[in-house]
Design a protein around this motif. Structure first.
Motif, PDB file in Angstrom:
ATOM      1  N   PHE A  92       1.202 -25.095  -1.667  1.00  0.00           N
ATOM      2  CA  PHE A  92       2.152 -25.655  -0.492  1.00  0.00           C
ATOM      3  C   PHE A  92       2.481 -27.030  -0.956  1.00  0.00           C
ATOM      4  O   PHE A  92       1.758 -27.882  -1.723  1.00  0.00           O
ATOM      5  N   ARG A  93       3.898 -27.144  -0.804  1.00  0.00           N
ATOM      6  CA  ARG A  93       4.590 -28.361  -0.924  1.00  0.00           C
ATOM      7  C   ARG A  93       4.899 -29.450   0.115  1.00  0.00           C
ATOM      8  O   ARG A  93       5.718 -28.600   0.949  1.00  0.00           O
ATOM      9  N   PHE A  94       4.680 -30.305   0.109  1.00  0.00           N
ATOM     10  CA  PHE A  94       5.148 -31.491   1.117  1.00  0.00           C
ATOM     11  C   PHE A  94       6.239 -32.271   0.850  1.00  0.00           C
ATOM     12  O   PHE A  94       5.983 -32.976  -0.215  1.00  0.00           O
ATOM     13  N   HIS A  95       7.059 -32.399   1.830  1.00  0.00           N
ATOM     14  CA  HIS A  95       8.163 -33.242   1.437  1.00  0.00           C
ATOM     15  C   HIS A  95       8.325 -34.301   2.407  1.00  0.00           C
ATOM     16  O   HIS A  95       7.728 -34.155   3.506  1.00  0.00           O
ATOM     17  N   PRO A  96       9.177 -35.385   2.484  1.00  0.00           N
ATOM     18  CA  PRO A  96       9.054 -36.447   3.500  1.00  0.00           C
ATOM     19  C   PRO A  96       9.636 -35.921   4.797  1.00  0.00           C
ATOM     20  O   PRO A  96      10.355 -34.906   4.774  1.00  0.00           O
ATOM     21  N   GLY A  97       8.844 -36.199   5.777  1.00  0.00           N
ATOM     22  CA  GLY A  97       9.119 -35.642   7.237  1.00  0.00           C
ATOM     23  C   GLY A  97       7.714 -35.161   7.520  1.00  0.00           C
ATOM     24  O   GLY A  97       7.391 -34.971   8.676  1.00  0.00           O
ATOM     25  N   ILE A  98       6.814 -34.901   6.599  1.00  0.00           N
ATOM     26  CA  ILE A  98       5.586 -34.072   7.126  1.00  0.00           C
ATOM     27  C   ILE A  98       4.638 -35.416   7.286  1.00  0.00           C
ATOM     28  O   ILE A  98       4.660 -36.408   6.619  1.00  0.00           O
ATOM     29  N   ALA A  99       4.311 -35.185   8.548  1.00  0.00           N
ATOM     30  CA  ALA A  99       3.398 -36.228   9.119  1.00  0.00           C
ATOM     31  C   ALA A  99       2.039 -36.562   8.347  1.00  0.00           C
ATOM     32  O   ALA A  99       1.726 -37.706   8.431  1.00  0.00           O
ATOM     33  N   ARG A 100       1.321 -35.393   8.177  1.00  0.00           N
ATOM     34  CA  ARG A 100       0.067 -35.315   7.271  1.00  0.00           C
ATOM     35  C   ARG A 100      -0.072 -34.287   6.410  1.00  0.00           C
ATOM     36  O   ARG A 100       0.448 -33.375   6.581  1.00  0.00           O
ATOM     37  N   ALA A 101      -0.881 -34.709   5.487  1.00  0.00           N
ATOM     38  CA  ALA A 101      -1.207 -33.625   4.220  1.00  0.00           C
ATOM     39  C   ALA A 101      -1.989 -32.421   4.775  1.00  0.00           C
ATOM     40  O   ALA A 101      -3.227 -32.479   4.640  1.00  0.00           O
ATOM     41  N   GLU A 102      -1.390 -31.698   6.109  1.00  0.00           N
ATOM     42  CA  GLU A 102      -2.450 -30.706   6.346  1.00  0.00           C
ATOM     43  C   GLU A 102      -1.607 -29.303   6.534  1.00  0.00           C
ATOM     44  O   GLU A 102      -0.415 -29.293   6.787  1.00  0.00           O
ATOM     45  N   VAL A 103      -2.222 -28.189   6.420  1.00  0.00           N
ATOM     46  CA  VAL A 103      -1.639 -26.923   6.534  1.00  0.00           C
ATOM     47  C   VAL A 103      -2.467 -26.018   6.827  1.00  0.00           C
ATOM     48  O   VAL A 103      -4.062 -26.054   6.563  1.00  0.00           O
ATOM     49  N   GLN A 104      -2.091 -25.342   7.998  1.00  0.00           N
ATOM     50  CA  GLN A 104      -3.418 -24.343   8.560  1.00  0.00           C
ATOM     51  C   GLN A 104      -2.705 -22.910   8.008  1.00  0.00           C
ATOM     52  O   GLN A 104      -1.505 -22.727   8.164  1.00  0.00           O
ATOM     53  N   THR A 105      -3.513 -21.799   7.623  1.00  0.00           N
ATOM     54  CA  THR A 105      -2.821 -20.671   7.368  1.00  0.00           C
ATOM     55  C   THR A 105      -4.142 -19.512   7.333  1.00  0.00           C
ATOM     56  O   THR A 105      -5.053 -19.904   7.810  1.00  0.00           O
ATOM     57  N   ARG A 106      -3.637 -18.400   6.874  1.00  0.00           N
ATOM     58  CA  ARG A 106      -4.589 -17.327   6.849  1.00  0.00           C
ATOM     59  C   ARG A 106      -4.503 -16.850   5.344  1.00  0.00           C
ATOM     60  O   ARG A 106      -3.419 -16.498   5.143  1.00  0.00           O
ATOM     61  N   ILE A 107      -5.754 -16.519   4.777  1.00  0.00           N
ATOM     62  CA  ILE A 107      -5.524 -16.113   3.418  1.00  0.00           C
ATOM     63  C   ILE A 107      -6.269 -14.537   3.597  1.00  0.00           C
ATOM     64  O   ILE A 107      -7.126 -14.127   4.264  1.00  0.00           O
ATOM     65  N   ARG A 108      -6.280 -14.053   2.515  1.00  0.00           N
ATOM     66  CA  ARG A 108      -6.776 -12.573   1.946  1.00  0.00           C
ATOM     67  C   ARG A 108      -7.953 -12.840   0.906  1.00  0.00           C
ATOM     68  O   ARG A 108      -7.360 -13.248  -0.133  1.00  0.00           O
ATOM     69  N   LEU A 109      -9.043 -12.365   1.309  1.00  0.00           N
ATOM     70  CA  LEU A 109     -10.177 -12.466   0.332  1.00  0.00           C
ATOM     71  C   LEU A 109     -10.457 -11.003   0.097  1.00  0.00           C
ATOM     72  O   LEU A 109     -10.930 -10.341   0.956  1.00  0.00           O
ATOM     73  N   ALA A 110     -10.897 -10.799  -1.137  1.00  0.00           N
ATOM     74  CA  ALA A 110     -11.426  -9.207  -1.426  1.00  0.00           C
ATOM     75  C   ALA A 110     -12.894  -9.337  -1.054  1.00  0.00           C
ATOM     76  O   ALA A 110     -13.412  -8.191  -0.809  1.00  0.00           O
ATOM     77  N   GLU A 111     -13.746 -10.234  -1.377  1.00  0.00           N
ATOM     78  CA  GLU A 111     -14.979 -10.233  -1.284  1.00  0.00           C
ATOM     79  C   GLU A 111     -15.731 -11.738  -1.041  1.00  0.00           C
ATOM     80  O   GLU A 111     -14.912 -12.420  -1.190  1.00  0.00           O
ATOM     81  N   SER A 112     -17.028 -11.971  -0.637  1.00  0.00           N
ATOM     82  CA  SER A 112     -17.636 -13.108  -0.544  1.00  0.00           C
ATOM     83  C   SER A 112     -17.340 -13.991  -1.756  1.00  0.00           C
ATOM     84  O   SER A 112     -17.451 -13.583  -2.688  1.00  0.00           O
ATOM     85  N   GLN A 113     -16.782 -15.288  -1.558  1.00  0.00           N
ATOM     86  CA  GLN A 113     -16.738 -15.964  -2.849  1.00  0.00           C
ATOM     87  C   GLN A 113     -16.303 -17.645  -2.656  1.00  0.00           C
ATOM     88  O   GLN A 113     -16.433 -17.956  -1.489  1.00  0.00           O
ATOM     89  N   ARG A 114     -16.215 -18.307  -3.858  1.00  0.00           N
ATOM     90  CA  ARG A 114     -16.053 -19.758  -3.500  1.00  0.00           C
ATOM     91  C   ARG A 114     -14.448 -19.696  -3.583  1.00  0.00           C
ATOM     92  O   ARG A 114     -13.796 -18.982  -4.468  1.00  0.00           O
ATOM     93  N   VAL A 115     -14.034 -20.716  -2.793  1.00  0.00           N
ATOM     94  CA  VAL A 115     -12.329 -20.895  -2.905  1.00  0.00           C
ATOM     95  C   VAL A 115     -12.251 -22.368  -3.233  1.00  0.00           C
ATOM     96  O   VAL A 115     -12.756 -23.112  -2.661  1.00  0.00           O
ATOM     97  N   ILE A 116     -11.412 -22.492  -4.298  1.00  0.00           N
ATOM     98  CA  ILE A 116     -11.026 -23.835  -4.707  1.00  0.00           C
ATOM     99  C   ILE A 116      -9.790 -24.247  -4.227  1.00  0.00           C
ATOM    100  O   ILE A 116      -8.737 -23.666  -4.089  1.00  0.00           O
ATOM    101  N   VAL A 117      -9.952 -25.462  -3.796  1.00  0.00           N
ATOM    102  CA  VAL A 117      -8.679 -26.149  -3.330  1.00  0.00           C
ATOM    103  C   VAL A 117      -8.311 -27.404  -4.182  1.00  0.00           C
ATOM    104  O   VAL A 117      -9.255 -28.232  -4.371  1.00  0.00           O
ATOM    105  N   LEU A 118      -7.107 -27.646  -4.447  1.00  0.00           N
ATOM    106  CA  LEU A 118      -6.745 -28.706  -5.434  1.00  0.00           C
ATOM    107  C   LEU A 118      -5.539 -29.331  -4.496  1.00  0.00           C
ATOM    108  O   LEU A 118      -4.639 -28.841  -4.122  1.00  0.00           O
ATOM    109  N   ALA A 119      -5.700 -30.728  -4.758  1.00  0.00           N
ATOM    110  CA  ALA A 119      -4.662 -31.559  -4.049  1.00  0.00           C
ATOM    111  C   ALA A 119      -3.934 -32.481  -5.196  1.00  0.00           C
ATOM    112  O   ALA A 119      -4.654 -33.319  -5.596  1.00  0.00           O
ATOM    113  N   GLU A 120      -2.584 -32.612  -5.046  1.00  0.00           N
ATOM    114  CA  GLU A 120      -2.100 -33.621  -5.747  1.00  0.00           C
ATOM    115  C   GLU A 120      -1.325 -34.461  -4.777  1.00  0.00           C
ATOM    116  O   GLU A 120      -0.619 -34.403  -4.143  1.00  0.00           O
TER     117      GLU A 120
END
Lengths: 109, 137
Positions: free
Chosen positions: B87-115
Motif C-alpha cells: 500500500f502506498r500513501f500520498h499527501p492527503g492521507i490523514a494517517r498511515a492506516e489501511v484496513q483490508t481483507r487478505i487470503r491465507l492458505a494456512e495458519s502462519q506468521r504475517v510480516i508487515v513492513l512500513a516505509e
C-alpha cells in the motif's frame, strides 16, 4: 483499456467540514474462482486484480498493489483529510489490463 | 493409496528442502522492500483475528500510529507465494492506516513492513490461525 465487469461500491460521506478526516471504504465484486472442476475439466485462466489506485483532485492519494494474497471481493478502508471540496477517482485494474472505475465528490463547507 | 517405503523416504527427504525454498521466497520478498537497509522492530499496530475461520477473507488493519508512512507491505510466510499487498500513501492521507481483507492458505506468521516518510523502516509480525485455508487448488 477495456472495461472490467465488476461493480465497485464506495462508502464516502457527501459532506465534510474543512480539515475533517473522512473514512473511505472501497469494495469491488471480484469473486474468487477456485479452479476446481468436477470430472477434471480444464481450469479457467488466472484472472486476478493487480492494482487499486485512488486520486484526489487528480493527484495520487493511495495505491494498493494486490498480489496473490488478495481476498475475493477485496475491501479497503483509508482515512483522508479534506480541506476543500474534493473529487475522488477510483480504479481497479486486473492482470489483463481491464479496469473498473468510479468517482465520488465530497463537498466541504 | 499405496505408499512404498522408498516413496515415503524420498518424500520425507524432500520436506525440509521444500520448507527451505519457501523460507527463501519469504526472505526475498522482505529483502525486496528492505534493499539492504535495516528495519526497526515494532512500531506498527496490527489488528487481526487470532484465529480466522475463513482463510479467503481474513480481516486485517495496519497502522503506524506515531509517524507518517509512505508505504506498508504485507508478506505471508506460508502461502504458496509470499506477496499479499503493498500500500502506498500520498499527501492527503490523514494517517498511515489501511484496513483490508487478505487470503491465507494456512495458519502462519504475517510480516508487515512500513516505509516511513523520514526514510526509516519498521517491521512487525502477527500470528494468525486459519481454520479453513483460502487456497483450494
Amino acid at each position: 483499456m477495456t472495461e472490467l465487469a465488476s461493480r465497485p461500491r464506495l462508502r464516502v460521506p457527501d459532506r465534510a467540514r474543512p480539515g475533517e478526516v473522512i473514512e473511505i471504504r472501497m469494495l469491488i465484486d471480484h469473486p474468487m474462482e477456485s479452479g476446481l472442476r468436477v470430472g477434471g475439466g480444464a481450469a479457467p485462466p488466472r484472472n486476478m486484480l493487480s492494482r487499486l489506485s485512488v486520486t484526489m483532485n487528480g493527484a495520487p492519494l493511495f495505491e494498493a498493489e494486490l498480489k496473490n494474497g488478495t481476498s475475493p471481493n477485496p475491501y479497503h478502508v483509508i482515512f483522508v483529510r479534506v480541506d476543500r471540496t474534493s473529487d475522488f477517482a477510483f480504479a481497479w485494474t486486473d492482470e489483463a489490463g481491464r479496469s473498473a472505475r468510479t468517482t465520488a465528490r465530497v463537498t466541504v463547507g | 493409496m499405496s505408499v512404498t517405503r522408498r516413496g515415503l523416504l524420498l518424500s520425507l527427504l524432500a520436506l525440509p528442502v521444500a520448507a527451505a525454498a519457501e523460507a527463501d521466497a519469504v526472505r526475498a520478498a522482505v529483502e525486496e522492500v528492505l534493499r539492504g537497509r535495516a528495519a526497526a522492530e515494532g512500531g506498527i499496530e496490527i489488528t487481526a483475528p487470532r484465529v480466522a475461520e475463513n482463510g479467503q477473507q481474513v480481516p486485517i488493519a495496519l497502522r503506524v500510529p506515531d509517524a507518517e508512512a509512505r508505504a506498508i507491505h504485507v508478506i505471508a510466510t506460508a502461502n504458496p507465494t509470499p506477496g499479499i499487498a503493498s500500500f502506498r500513501f500520498h499527501p492527503g492521507i490523514a494517517r498511515a492506516e489501511v484496513q483490508t481483507r487478505i487470503r491465507l492458505a494456512e495458519s502462519q506468521r504475517v510480516i508487515v513492513l512500513a516505509e516511513l516518510a523520514d526514510g526509516t523502516l519498521r517491521q512487525a509480525a502477527v500470528e494468525i490461525g486459519v481454520t479453513t485455508g483460502g487456497c483450494l487448488a
